[in-house]
Enzyme design. Structure first.
Site, PDB file in Angstrom:
ATOM      1  N   SER A 243      47.795  46.122  41.379  1.00  0.00           N
ATOM      2  CA  SER A 243      49.062  46.136  40.638  1.00  0.00           C
ATOM      3  C   SER A 243      48.869  45.360  39.342  1.00  0.00           C
ATOM      4  O   SER A 243      47.787  44.824  39.078  1.00  0.00           O
ATOM      5  CB  SER A 243      50.155  45.479  41.475  1.00  0.00           C
ATOM      6  OG  SER A 243      49.938  44.088  41.530  1.00  0.00           O
ATOM      7  N   LYS A 244      49.931  45.300  38.565  1.00  0.00           N
ATOM      8  CA  LYS A 244      49.863  44.639  37.256  1.00  0.00           C
ATOM      9  C   LYS A 244      49.328  43.223  37.335  1.00  0.00           C
ATOM     10  O   LYS A 244      48.714  42.732  36.399  1.00  0.00           O
ATOM     11  CB  LYS A 244      51.258  44.622  36.622  1.00  0.00           C
ATOM     12  CG  LYS A 244      51.677  45.974  36.080  1.00  0.00           C
ATOM     13  CD  LYS A 244      52.441  45.804  34.766  1.00  0.00           C
ATOM     14  CE  LYS A 244      52.731  47.134  34.111  1.00  0.00           C
ATOM     15  NZ  LYS A 244      53.926  47.795  34.610  1.00  0.00           N
ATOM     16  N   ARG A 245      49.580  42.565  38.472  1.00  0.00           N
ATOM     17  CA  ARG A 245      49.109  41.185  38.631  1.00  0.00           C
ATOM     18  C   ARG A 245      47.588  41.084  38.461  1.00  0.00           C
ATOM     19  O   ARG A 245      47.051  40.042  38.125  1.00  0.00           O
ATOM     20  CB  ARG A 245      49.448  40.657  40.032  1.00  0.00           C
ATOM     21  CG  ARG A 245      50.898  40.319  40.243  1.00  0.00           C
ATOM     22  CD  ARG A 245      51.080  39.663  41.572  1.00  0.00           C
ATOM     23  NE  ARG A 245      50.728  40.554  42.675  1.00  0.00           N
ATOM     24  CZ  ARG A 245      49.733  40.376  43.521  1.00  0.00           C
ATOM     25  NH1 ARG A 245      48.965  39.309  43.411  1.00  0.00           N
ATOM     26  NH2 ARG A 245      49.474  41.234  44.466  1.00  0.00           N
TER      27      ARG A 245
END
Ligand code: GLU
Length: 463
Positions: A243-245
């Site tokens: 994910s974006k993390r």
């Protein structure tokens, strides 16, 4: 058999790394066999699909060079065809009208949950020999349900996961058309895979639960089944779903950050597939090697350092001319002055070894294209009573020296010997006066690239 594969993204966002990887595998498989790769846009979710997302997907595919042979097909443009097949299935008895309202279906599910059963459509409107169906409620538009086989199993040899078998009684009768006649997601996929004569469906394993339903519908249509391969998700380094993390997940963020498509392709190719210990290979090699036998059953982990390492490799391989085209606009934005300045391709040749992205390359190359502004404290430190006379001497000799690296290097050594100095005692102030900073590539290369006029102008300003 002619291999026909497809990539079938839903245009609800950018092209993400996982999607790009399944696209790459499908593309490479078709290329390996001289087959056909089809691009299909699954845009039937009107609330979530956007033209911007379609554009982003097309851009991502084109940046990666994953060219399609057929399409892009848009499901929204194929509605008549889906309706036609729904009508055929109703006529053939492989689908039926169901008049249960959403509230009734929900109540059904509640009862089943309360009884500890798996919630499912209970078959109220499913025709059976000798069964009398309820009276059709007035003013109610029916959905169309697929008449899933009641008994037996559905089984397929997944090319990634091995044999998967599901009992038919585990599946209820899927809605294939809504009350307004619009077909549902799984149905469109099936009709498209059938009409487009897809031989190999390679997709993310988030779709594995759809497969038994899709196979049953294909069988009801008398279609030849494709082979299915469900590729595990890509995880972040922490084992969580990517994910974006974990950094950028959109493919098109990578060119913006200075990645080359060949680095991204090479990186994605190794995410869940292997060819011995080979880490660095061209797409030509990949297409020659790619098969479905070496796809990994376990999820791959995204490793940005490895991607950066590959990018460094491909930057080193890339033509300086091509790199110049990528970095020049960035440098212009950064205020680079290209008049009377060193040749950009030569600067790139000097700098590209040490950078991981073309953005870093642009930053590094700026050294040669901005007016130096040495800090006063650094000047005081490096331009001192020992270095100044040596630099003056050097500047005088620069007027006539042959402007080639070897001759320039010999001159610098001669000055060091004459003034009894060590290399840093001259190299540091030279760096400072010529570039404004103390860290640069080899001072001889820097001097050569700047050229006589610039070197003399910058030295004499301070000496
Ligand atoms: N449209 C689906 C998605 O974007 C893919 C469907 C498929 O590959 O069968 O997840």
């Amino acid at each position: 058999m002619i291999v026909r594969t497809r990539f079938a993204p839903s245009p609800t966002g950018y092209l993400h790394l996982g999607g790009a990887r399944t696209a790459l595998f499908s593309w490479a498989y078709a290329r390996h066999f001289g087959g056909t790769f089809i691009l299909r846009i699954e845009d039937t979710d009107l609330e979530r699909s956007t033209p911007e997302a379609v554009e982003a997907i097309l851009q991502g595919m084109s940046w990666l060079g994953l060219s399609h042979d057929e399409g892009p097909f848009y499901q929204m443009q194929r509605m008549d065809r889906y309706r036609e097949v729904v009508a055929q299935m109703l006529a053939a008895g492989t689908a039926y009208h169901c008049y249960s309202s959403p509230e009734e279906v929900e109540a059904m599910r509640e009862r089943q949950r309360a009884a500890g059963e798996k919630p499912r459509y209970d078959g109220t409107w499913r025709p059976e020999a000798g069964k009398i169906l309820p009276a059709i409620p007035a003013d109610r538009k029916p959905v169309v349900r697929f008449r899933n086989p009641a008994d037996g199993d559905v089984s397929w040899d997944d090319v990634v996961k091995g044999t998967i078998t599901i009992a038919n009684r585990e599946m209820d009768d899927l809605v294939i058309a809504r009350p307004d006649g619009t077909p549902t997601y799984n149905f469109c996929v099936v009709i498209d895979d059938w009409d487009m004569q897809i031989t190999h469906v390679i997709r993310g394993d988030d779709h594995v639960n759809n497969t038994p339903r899709q196979i049953n519908i294909l069988k009801a249509l008398g279609a030849t089944l494709p082979l299915y391969g469900h590729v595990p998700m890509i995880l972040g380094a922490d084992g969580e779903k990517l994910s974006k993390r974990h950094g950028a997940v959109s493919v098109m963020d990578y060119p913006a950050q200075g990645y080359l498509p060949e680095a991204m392709l090479n990186y994605l190719a190794r995410l869940g597939w292997s060819h011995g210990d080979d880490e660095v290979f061209s797409m030509e090699q990949f297409c020659a090697w790619f098969d479905l036998d070496h796809l990994s059953k376990s999820p791959a982990q995204f490793n940005p350092e490895k991607l950066a390492w590959l990018n460094n490799h491909y930057i080193k391989q890339a033509d300086n001319d091509r790199l110049a085209g990528l970095v020049k606009p960035l440098m212009e934005k950064d205020g680079a002055n290209f008049t009377n300045a060193p040749d950009l391709q030569a600067v790139i040749g000097l700098m590209k070894e040490r950078v991981n992205t073309t953005n870093e390359l642009a930053d590094a190359a700026m050294l040669f294209y901005r007016t130096p502004n040495p800090a006063a404290d650094l000047l005081a430190q490096h331009l001192n009573e020992l270095s100044r006379p040596a630099l003056q001497d050097y500047a005088a000799r620069c007027q006539a020296v042959e402007w080639k690296k070897d001759a320039l290097s010999a001159l610098l050594k001669e000055m060091l010997a004459a003034h009894k100095l060590k290399m840093p005692q001259m190299a540091m102030p030279l760096r400072l006066l010529l570039t404004g900073q103390l860290q640069t590539p080899s001072i001889d290369a820097v001097i050569e690239l700047f050229g006589r006029d610039t070197v003399l102008a910058r030295l004499t300003k301070y000496l």
